[in-house]
Scaffold this motif. Structure first.
Motif, short mmCIF file in Angstrom:
data_model
loop_
_atom_site.label_atom_id
_atom_site.label_comp_id
_atom_site.label_asym_id
_atom_site.label_seq_id
_atom_site.Cartn_x
_atom_site.Cartn_y
_atom_site.Cartn_z
N HIS A 52 -24.45 13.47 42.10
CA HIS A 52 -24.06 13.12 43.41
C HIS A 52 -23.59 14.30 44.31
O HIS A 52 -22.14 14.58 44.80
N GLY A 53 -24.13 15.61 44.07
CA GLY A 53 -23.93 16.71 44.74
C GLY A 53 -23.17 17.60 43.98
O GLY A 53 -22.57 18.65 44.40
N VAL A 54 -22.53 17.37 42.90
CA VAL A 54 -21.48 17.94 41.96
C VAL A 54 -22.19 18.25 40.68
O VAL A 54 -22.90 17.59 40.01
N GLY A 55 -22.20 19.70 40.32
CA GLY A 55 -22.53 20.17 39.26
C GLY A 55 -21.71 20.28 38.03
O GLY A 55 -20.62 20.67 38.34
N TYR A 56 -22.03 20.10 36.73
CA TYR A 56 -21.12 20.31 35.73
C TYR A 56 -21.71 20.95 34.62
O TYR A 56 -22.99 21.05 34.06
N VAL A 57 -21.12 21.97 33.89
CA VAL A 57 -21.56 22.79 32.92
C VAL A 57 -20.64 22.91 31.90
O VAL A 57 -19.26 23.33 31.96
N LEU A 58 -20.81 22.31 30.56
CA LEU A 58 -19.92 22.15 29.59
C LEU A 58 -20.54 23.49 28.57
O LEU A 58 -21.69 23.37 28.06
N SER A 59 -19.50 24.23 28.31
CA SER A 59 -19.89 25.49 27.55
C SER A 59 -19.09 25.56 26.04
O SER A 59 -18.10 24.96 26.29
N GLY A 60 -19.87 25.81 25.06
CA GLY A 60 -19.01 25.92 23.82
C GLY A 60 -19.97 26.56 22.91
O GLY A 60 -20.98 27.32 23.04
N PRO A 61 -20.00 26.21 21.46
CA PRO A 61 -20.93 26.86 20.38
C PRO A 61 -22.02 26.11 20.68
O PRO A 61 -22.49 25.38 21.65
N THR A 62 -23.18 27.03 20.10
CA THR A 62 -24.61 26.71 20.38
C THR A 62 -25.16 25.48 19.52
O THR A 62 -26.26 25.24 19.97
N ASP A 63 -24.42 24.66 18.86
CA ASP A 63 -24.76 23.43 18.31
C ASP A 63 -24.85 22.54 19.37
O ASP A 63 -24.19 21.79 19.81
N ARG A 99 -13.33 26.30 20.85
CA ARG A 99 -12.96 26.07 22.32
C ARG A 99 -14.33 25.64 23.27
O ARG A 99 -15.38 26.29 22.86
N PHE A 100 -13.98 24.77 23.99
CA PHE A 100 -14.92 24.26 25.22
C PHE A 100 -14.46 24.49 26.35
O PHE A 100 -13.44 24.46 26.67
N THR A 101 -15.46 24.93 27.47
CA THR A 101 -15.09 24.91 28.75
C THR A 101 -15.74 24.04 29.66
O THR A 101 -17.09 23.93 29.41
N LEU A 102 -15.29 23.48 30.63
CA LEU A 102 -15.96 22.59 31.69
C LEU A 102 -15.87 23.12 33.09
O LEU A 102 -14.66 23.24 33.51
N TYR A 103 -16.91 23.66 33.71
CA TYR A 103 -17.08 24.25 34.87
C TYR A 103 -17.65 23.31 35.98
O TYR A 103 -18.86 22.70 35.59
N ILE A 104 -17.02 22.92 37.05
CA ILE A 104 -17.40 21.92 38.00
C ILE A 104 -17.46 22.54 39.36
O ILE A 104 -16.56 23.27 39.64
N SER A 105 -18.41 22.44 40.35
CA SER A 105 -18.89 23.01 41.13
C SER A 105 -19.95 22.18 42.27
O SER A 105 -20.54 21.53 41.45
N ARG A 106 -19.68 22.31 43.45
CA ARG A 106 -20.91 21.75 44.30
C ARG A 106 -22.17 22.39 43.93
O ARG A 106 -22.45 23.50 43.48
N ALA A 107 -23.23 21.36 43.95
CA ALA A 107 -24.51 21.79 43.62
C ALA A 107 -25.33 21.22 44.49
O ALA A 107 -25.39 19.90 45.04
N GLU A 108 -26.72 21.89 45.11
CA GLU A 108 -27.25 21.51 46.11
C GLU A 108 -28.69 20.91 45.54
O GLU A 108 -29.53 21.39 45.44
N PHE A 128 -12.00 23.69 33.30
CA PHE A 128 -11.16 23.45 32.19
C PHE A 128 -11.25 23.80 31.06
O PHE A 128 -12.57 24.29 30.68
N MET A 129 -10.33 24.07 30.09
CA MET A 129 -10.56 24.46 28.65
C MET A 129 -9.92 23.70 27.79
O MET A 129 -8.87 23.06 28.15
N TYR A 130 -10.75 23.35 26.73
CA TYR A 130 -10.24 22.38 25.58
C TYR A 130 -10.39 23.30 24.39
O TYR A 130 -11.24 24.18 24.30
N GLU A 131 -9.65 22.66 23.28
CA GLU A 131 -9.52 23.30 21.94
C GLU A 131 -9.49 22.19 20.91
O GLU A 131 -8.61 21.33 21.01
N SER A 132 -9.92 22.62 19.80
CA SER A 132 -9.85 21.82 18.44
C SER A 132 -8.75 22.35 17.55
O SER A 132 -8.22 23.50 17.68
N PRO A 133 -8.19 21.42 16.77
CA PRO A 133 -7.30 22.12 15.87
C PRO A 133 -7.64 23.44 15.11
O PRO A 133 -6.90 24.04 14.67
#
Length: 256
Positions: A225-236, A194-203, A185-190
């Motif tokens: 619960h077996g699902v990994g999440y990575v939120l990416s964006g600025p380094t702040d 931009r931020f992105t959210l990556y969701i996938s199975r994780a062992e 998923f991609m999100y954007e501010s005014p």
């Protein structure tokens, strides 16, 4: 070997990994690690992630930017950005803190998250610069997007509502993940942030939130619960934490 008289800080642990610690303090840090197994394990996991980043990016650090990645005359920055990022504090981790999540099974997390986080940062880098085609399905089709990704991924996928942080859903797409299809998923501010959210199975089971940085981009990643999440964006870190808290609250309620 005895504990140093002055306690070792997290910043010093990062400096130790990055070979930026003053020589007179290095012995104290090594003494601290010898008597603090939790910190020693964290340092080992940071080194493992740094090695993985080196292996993936060192060989392309000086390559020219392909023409296909120049969007509407806006060329991406030369890949030399990778050199400085890899050479100095490629990866730094934060545990819980402002987000308030406890670690479970953290010893198994580094290997599982190395691939997951690298893939997520790759996708973020690739699509965040796109002007015309940043996503496959627009945010205006949120319901369809969620149903499609849930069906393809094999578990409940929801695009979090991030309006409270000033971010609107641009849309999403299906990507390959380390253990099957991944939702993106991609999100954007005014202002165009931009931020992105990556969701996938994780062992792995539930695990603490961790932070990874690569010069211009930062990522917070965790599993539940077996699902990994990575939120990416600025380094702040504070901004990432603000957004990640909202993402976590909503995905937890949705039951992963």
């Amino acid at each position: 070997m005895t504990d140093p008289k002055i306690a070792v800080t997290e910043d010093e642990l990062h400096a130790y990994i990055d070979d930026e610690l003053p020589a007179e303090r290095r012995g104290d840090v090594e003494a601290w690690l010898a008597t603090h197994p939790d910190d020693a394990e964290r340092v080992r996991s940071w080194r493992a992630m740094a090695d993985a980043l080196h292996a993936r990016y060192d060989r392309v650090a000086h390559e020219a930017v392909p023409k296909r990645l120049e969007v509407e005359g806006l060329a991406r920055q030369p890949r030399k950005w990778m050199v400085g990022a890899i050479a100095a504090a490629l990866v730094a981790f934060i545990a819980g803190g402002a987000v308030g999540w406890m670690a479970h099974g953290a010893a198994a997390a580094p290997s599982a998250f190395q691939t997951l986080t690298l893939d997520a940062l790759d996708a973020h880098r690739l699509y965040v610069v796109e002007v015309r085609h940043p996503v496959e399905v627009a945010g205006s089709e949120r319901s369809h997007l969620q149903q499609w990704l849930s069906k393809r991924c094999g578990y409940n996928v929801r695009a979090p509502e991030l309006d409270g942080t000033g971010l609107k859903l641009v849309g999403g797409r299906l990507l390959p993940g380390p253990q099957g299809p991944a939702a993106f998923f991609m999100y954007e501010s005014p202002s165009g942030e931009r931020f992105t959210l990556y969701i996938s199975r994780a062992e792995t089971g539930s695990t603490q939130m961790r932070y990874a940085a690569r010069e211009r981009d930062g990522a917070l990643f965790w599993a539940d619960h077996g699902v990994g999440y990575v939120l990416s964006g600025p380094t702040d870190k504070d901004r990432l934490n603000q957004v990640a808290r909202l993402v976590y609250d909503q995905t937890e309620k949705a039951g992963g």
